[in-house]
Design an enzyme around this catalytic site. Sequence first.
Site, PDB file in Angstrom:
ATOM      1  N   HIS A  72       0.834  -1.200   0.000  1.00 49.65           N
ATOM      2  CA  HIS A  72       0.000   0.000   0.000  1.00 49.65           C
ATOM      3  C   HIS A  72       0.869   1.250   0.000  1.00 49.65           C
ATOM      4  O   HIS A  72       1.789   1.366   0.802  1.00 49.65           O
ATOM      5  CB  HIS A  72      -0.919   0.024   1.232  1.00 49.65           C
ATOM      6  CG  HIS A  72      -2.129  -0.839   1.085  1.00 49.65           C
ATOM      7  ND1 HIS A  72      -3.284  -0.641   1.784  1.00 49.65           N
ATOM      8  CD2 HIS A  72      -2.357  -1.912   0.293  1.00 49.65           C
ATOM      9  CE1 HIS A  72      -4.188  -1.541   1.452  1.00 49.65           C
ATOM     10  NE2 HIS A  72      -3.650  -2.345   0.544  1.00 49.65           N
ATOM     11  N   TYR A 200      -9.127   5.486   7.967  1.00 54.07           N
ATOM     12  CA  TYR A 200      -9.263   5.806   9.391  1.00 54.07           C
ATOM     13  C   TYR A 200     -10.313   6.915   9.483  1.00 54.07           C
ATOM     14  O   TYR A 200     -10.128   7.992   8.925  1.00 54.07           O
ATOM     15  CB  TYR A 200      -7.940   6.324   9.962  1.00 54.07           C
ATOM     16  CG  TYR A 200      -6.848   5.295  10.074  1.00 54.07           C
ATOM     17  CD1 TYR A 200      -6.097   4.905   8.962  1.00 54.07           C
ATOM     18  CD2 TYR A 200      -6.553   4.701  11.289  1.00 54.07           C
ATOM     19  CE1 TYR A 200      -5.076   3.957   9.078  1.00 54.07           C
ATOM     20  CE2 TYR A 200      -5.537   3.746  11.411  1.00 54.07           C
ATOM     21  CZ  TYR A 200      -4.810   3.386  10.297  1.00 54.07           C
ATOM     22  OH  TYR A 200      -3.810   2.435  10.404  1.00 54.07           O
ATOM     23  N   PRO A 292      -3.704   0.298  18.836  1.00 51.18           N
ATOM     24  CA  PRO A 292      -3.455  -0.134  17.457  1.00 51.18           C
ATOM     25  C   PRO A 292      -3.718   0.937  16.392  1.00 51.18           C
ATOM     26  O   PRO A 292      -3.453   0.727  15.221  1.00 51.18           O
ATOM     27  CB  PRO A 292      -4.398  -1.323  17.285  1.00 51.18           C
ATOM     28  CG  PRO A 292      -5.392  -1.209  18.363  1.00 51.18           C
ATOM     29  CD  PRO A 292      -4.753  -0.482  19.478  1.00 51.18           C
ATOM     30  N   LYS A 296       1.366   0.047  15.054  1.00 55.18           N
ATOM     31  CA  LYS A 296       2.754  -0.014  15.500  1.00 55.18           C
ATOM     32  C   LYS A 296       3.102  -1.238  16.347  1.00 55.18           C
ATOM     33  O   LYS A 296       4.278  -1.562  16.490  1.00 55.18           O
ATOM     34  CB  LYS A 296       3.082   1.255  16.322  1.00 55.18           C
ATOM     35  CG  LYS A 296       3.088   2.517  15.496  1.00 55.18           C
ATOM     36  CD  LYS A 296       4.301   2.589  14.574  1.00 55.18           C
ATOM     37  CE  LYS A 296       4.063   3.468  13.371  1.00 55.18           C
ATOM     38  NZ  LYS A 296       3.848   2.710  12.159  1.00 55.18           N
ATOM     39  N   TYR A 384       3.970   6.756  10.049  1.00 51.73           N
ATOM     40  CA  TYR A 384       3.107   5.622   9.724  1.00 51.73           C
ATOM     41  C   TYR A 384       3.902   4.520   9.008  1.00 51.73           C
ATOM     42  O   TYR A 384       3.746   3.337   9.315  1.00 51.73           O
ATOM     43  CB  TYR A 384       1.922   6.061   8.855  1.00 51.73           C
ATOM     44  CG  TYR A 384       0.847   4.991   8.739  1.00 51.73           C
ATOM     45  CD1 TYR A 384       0.884   4.033   7.735  1.00 51.73           C
ATOM     46  CD2 TYR A 384      -0.188   4.904   9.679  1.00 51.73           C
ATOM     47  CE1 TYR A 384      -0.070   3.021   7.645  1.00 51.73           C
ATOM     48  CE2 TYR A 384      -1.157   3.902   9.595  1.00 51.73           C
ATOM     49  CZ  TYR A 384      -1.089   2.973   8.577  1.00 51.73           C
ATOM     50  OH  TYR A 384      -2.026   1.975   8.501  1.00 51.73           O
TER      51      TYR A 384
HETATM   52  P1  FAS Z   1       2.295 -11.743  21.704  1.00 48.08           P
HETATM   53  O1  FAS Z   1       1.354 -11.378  22.807  1.00 48.08           O
HETATM   54  O2  FAS Z   1       1.805 -11.803  20.304  1.00 48.08           O
HETATM   55  O3  FAS Z   1       2.928 -13.190  22.006  1.00 48.08           O
HETATM   56  C1  FAS Z   1       3.313 -13.555  23.326  1.00 48.08           C
HETATM   57  C2  FAS Z   1       3.321 -15.066  23.397  1.00 48.08           C
HETATM   58  O4  FAS Z   1       3.770 -15.424  24.712  1.00 48.08           O
HETATM   59  C3  FAS Z   1       1.931 -15.666  23.224  1.00 48.08           C
HETATM   60  O5  FAS Z   1       1.974 -16.741  22.318  1.00 48.08           O
HETATM   61  C4  FAS Z   1       1.563 -16.145  24.632  1.00 48.08           C
HETATM   62  O6  FAS Z   1       0.754 -17.313  24.636  1.00 48.08           O
HETATM   63  C5  FAS Z   1       2.921 -16.432  25.224  1.00 48.08           C
HETATM   64  N1  FAS Z   1       2.938 -16.361  26.685  1.00 48.08           N
HETATM   65  C6  FAS Z   1       2.279 -15.496  27.476  1.00 48.08           C
HETATM   66  N2  FAS Z   1       2.533 -15.756  28.780  1.00 48.08           N
HETATM   67  C7  FAS Z   1       3.405 -16.813  28.802  1.00 48.08           C
HETATM   68  C8  FAS Z   1       4.044 -17.544  29.831  1.00 48.08           C
HETATM   69  N3  FAS Z   1       3.844 -17.243  31.119  1.00 48.08           N
HETATM   70  N4  FAS Z   1       4.862 -18.563  29.502  1.00 48.08           N
HETATM   71  C9  FAS Z   1       5.088 -18.863  28.185  1.00 48.08           C
HETATM   72  N5  FAS Z   1       4.497 -18.211  27.146  1.00 48.08           N
HETATM   73  C10 FAS Z   1       3.668 -17.208  27.471  1.00 48.08           C
HETATM   74  N6  FAS Z   1      -0.957  -4.543  16.748  1.00 48.08           N
HETATM   75  C11 FAS Z   1      -1.115  -3.875  15.597  1.00 48.08           C
HETATM   76  O7  FAS Z   1      -0.126  -3.369  15.044  1.00 48.08           O
HETATM   77  N7  FAS Z   1      -2.370  -3.756  15.027  1.00 48.08           N
HETATM   78  C12 FAS Z   1      -3.492  -4.331  15.606  1.00 48.08           C
HETATM   79  O8  FAS Z   1      -4.598  -4.216  15.093  1.00 48.08           O
HETATM   80  C13 FAS Z   1      -3.361  -5.049  16.809  1.00 48.08           C
HETATM   81  N8  FAS Z   1      -4.437  -5.647  17.395  1.00 48.08           N
HETATM   82  C14 FAS Z   1      -4.261  -6.322  18.595  1.00 48.08           C
HETATM   83  C15 FAS Z   1      -5.351  -6.954  19.258  1.00 48.08           C
HETATM   84  C16 FAS Z   1      -5.167  -7.632  20.476  1.00 48.08           C
HETATM   85  C17 FAS Z   1      -6.345  -8.288  21.180  1.00 48.08           C
HETATM   86  C18 FAS Z   1      -3.897  -7.680  21.061  1.00 48.08           C
HETATM   87  C19 FAS Z   1      -3.676  -8.388  22.393  1.00 48.08           C
HETATM   88  C20 FAS Z   1      -2.804  -7.072  20.415  1.00 48.08           C
HETATM   89  C21 FAS Z   1      -2.983  -6.405  19.184  1.00 48.08           C
HETATM   90  N9  FAS Z   1      -1.910  -5.795  18.502  1.00 48.08           N
HETATM   91  C22 FAS Z   1      -2.062  -5.121  17.339  1.00 48.08           C
HETATM   92  C23 FAS Z   1      -0.602  -5.865  19.038  1.00 48.08           C
HETATM   93  C24 FAS Z   1      -0.041  -7.199  18.657  1.00 48.08           C
HETATM   94  O9  FAS Z   1      -0.041  -7.368  17.275  1.00 48.08           O
HETATM   95  C25 FAS Z   1       1.308  -7.270  19.296  1.00 48.08           C
HETATM   96  O10 FAS Z   1       2.050  -6.093  19.062  1.00 48.08           O
HETATM   97  C26 FAS Z   1       2.091  -8.465  18.854  1.00 48.08           C
HETATM   98  O11 FAS Z   1       1.308  -9.604  19.056  1.00 48.08           O
HETATM   99  C27 FAS Z   1       3.382  -8.473  19.672  1.00 48.08           C
HETATM  100  O12 FAS Z   1       3.951  -9.707  19.527  1.00 48.08           O
HETATM  101  P2  FAS Z   1       4.679 -10.405  20.773  1.00 48.08           P
HETATM  102  O13 FAS Z   1       5.520  -9.399  21.468  1.00 48.08           O
HETATM  103  O14 FAS Z   1       5.281 -11.631  20.227  1.00 48.08           O
HETATM  104  O15 FAS Z   1       3.527 -10.733  21.831  1.00 48.08           O
HETATM  105  C1  PHB Z   2      -5.635  -4.362  10.915  1.00 48.31           C
HETATM  106  O1  PHB Z   2      -5.761  -4.584   9.702  1.00 48.31           O
HETATM  107  O2  PHB Z   2      -5.867  -5.225  11.792  1.00 48.31           O
HETATM  108  C2  PHB Z   2      -5.157  -3.002  11.353  1.00 48.31           C
HETATM  109  C3  PHB Z   2      -4.652  -2.121  10.418  1.00 48.31           C
HETATM  110  C4  PHB Z   2      -4.226  -0.861  10.825  1.00 48.31           C
HETATM  111  C5  PHB Z   2      -4.306  -0.520  12.166  1.00 48.31           C
HETATM  112  C6  PHB Z   2      -4.789  -1.425  13.113  1.00 48.31           C
HETATM  113  C7  PHB Z   2      -5.221  -2.669  12.705  1.00 48.31           C
HETATM  114  O3  PHB Z   2      -3.887   0.721  12.568  1.00 48.31           O
END
Ligand code: FAS
Ligand code: PHB
Length: 389
Positions: A72, A200, A292, A296, A384
């Site tokens: 994009h 957005y 989100p 980032k 961005y």
């Molecule tokens: P993660 O949380 O992805 O991974 C951590 C891992 O550690 C998991 O597999 C978990 O099971 C494991 N773990 C936890 N506790 C443990 C323990 N005690 N022992 C062993 N393992 C354990 N980011 C965006 O950029 N855009 C979005 O739209 C967006 N939406 C999101 C929605 C939700 C509900 C959440 C929670 C996050 C969202 N994020 C979004 C942020 C997300 O993408 C994170 O930045 C990304 O998953 C970060 O990756 P990790 O640091 O690997 O953490």
């Molecule tokens: C998504 O596609 O999940 C998404 C994209 C942009 C954002 C947040 C989430 O800023």
Amino acid sequence: MRTQIAIVGSGPAGLLLGQLLSNAGIDNVIVERSAAAHVLSRIRAGVLEQGMVGLLEQAGCATRLHAEGLVHEGIEIAYDGARHRFDLKQLSGGSTVTVYGQTEVTHDLMEARAASCRTTIYEADGVALHDLDAAPFLTWRKDGATHRLDCDFIAGCDGFHGVSRQSVPAAAIQLYERVYPFGWLGLLADVPPAAPELIYARHARGFALCSMRSPTRSRYYIQTDGTQKAEAWSDDMFWDELRRRLPPEAADHVVTGPSIEKSIAQLRSFVAEPLRFGRLFLCGDAAHIVPPTGAKGLNLAASDVHYLFEGLREHFHDHSAAGLDAYSSRALARIWKAERFSWWMTSTLHTFPDLDAFGVRLQAAELDYLTHSDAAAATLAENYVGLPF
Ligand code: FAS
Ligand code: PHB
């Protein structure tokens, strides 16, 4: 069992770090509390910065990304019924973003991990970190037995609710947090996107985001108050509210269909400082959370992994401690700039229940400045697409 790097968590941060280390011949073991299928079932981020794409290429995990990811060159910001396109590529001097779901990133990294024949322990219960300063080790329970993993360093990649940050003595860590009075209700559906690029949208009823995963799969979000549950929203209720918040022409292009996933994420800004405690390094969501709105979260995990991997590589290959000693300050410098941008996007585009009339006018002024100033647009674009690592 013994390894050089014990990685807690097999989300994108843990898997990407593990792949880079394995490719560099540095032994590592990933210990994950959930089943692999559960890790893959989570629907999260959707937009990759070029830095993340580059790291996946460096890890040898970008083939499907380049085949299926959508490059994009711009995004839209809509308010007061009008749509404003920002040419990210032109404004940033050539950078773009790639739309490719975090689920796919995790899948590709898990596939590479399996091929690397490195050890990954899933469904590890009660993971605990020990002796962080001298001779660190992990313990956990599985199949009725207690297991131990001795290592040189621990990478805490276990997300916001993980055990790694909790293992640091309270007096040794400083936490910074801002919790927003709303969440995002996300819906995934196999319908074509409403527009070719992300929209957005700021609206008096609340924020909305039109995103996608492919030309046939769309991802939408609407701002909801912090108390609601996803189950309280039928698909029809979601589609109607989404269209109310979009400019008419975009609303007319929303194709509705049955949701294949619907969930609510609470929004917060969070940073832990420092990121190193003896031989434990915090990485990704274990160290920080961003709302989100700025896309980032996943991309910050990537820059943390980059700094930590380079430090570990220098330690084992060049016998230099410089990279590891600088990890926390280098990562935090980029983290806080992403926190600022994510907070600014969230503060500008969402409705706040306790915002006074002055605050509402300030939001309107931010958007007016953004859409009438080349400097403001360039600032949006460079943040961005992602600031340099
Ligand atoms: P993660 O949380 O992805 O991974 C951590 C891992 O550690 C998991 O597999 C978990 O099971 C494991 N773990 C936890 N506790 C443990 C323990 N005690 N022992 C062993 N393992 C354990 N980011 C965006 O950029 N855009 C979005 O739209 C967006 N939406 C999101 C929605 C939700 C509900 C959440 C929670 C996050 C969202 N994020 C979004 C942020 C997300 O993408 C994170 O930045 C990304 O998953 C970060 O990756 P990790 O640091 O690997 O953490
Ligand atoms: C998504 O596609 O999940 C998404 C994209 C942009 C954002 C947040 C989430 O800023």
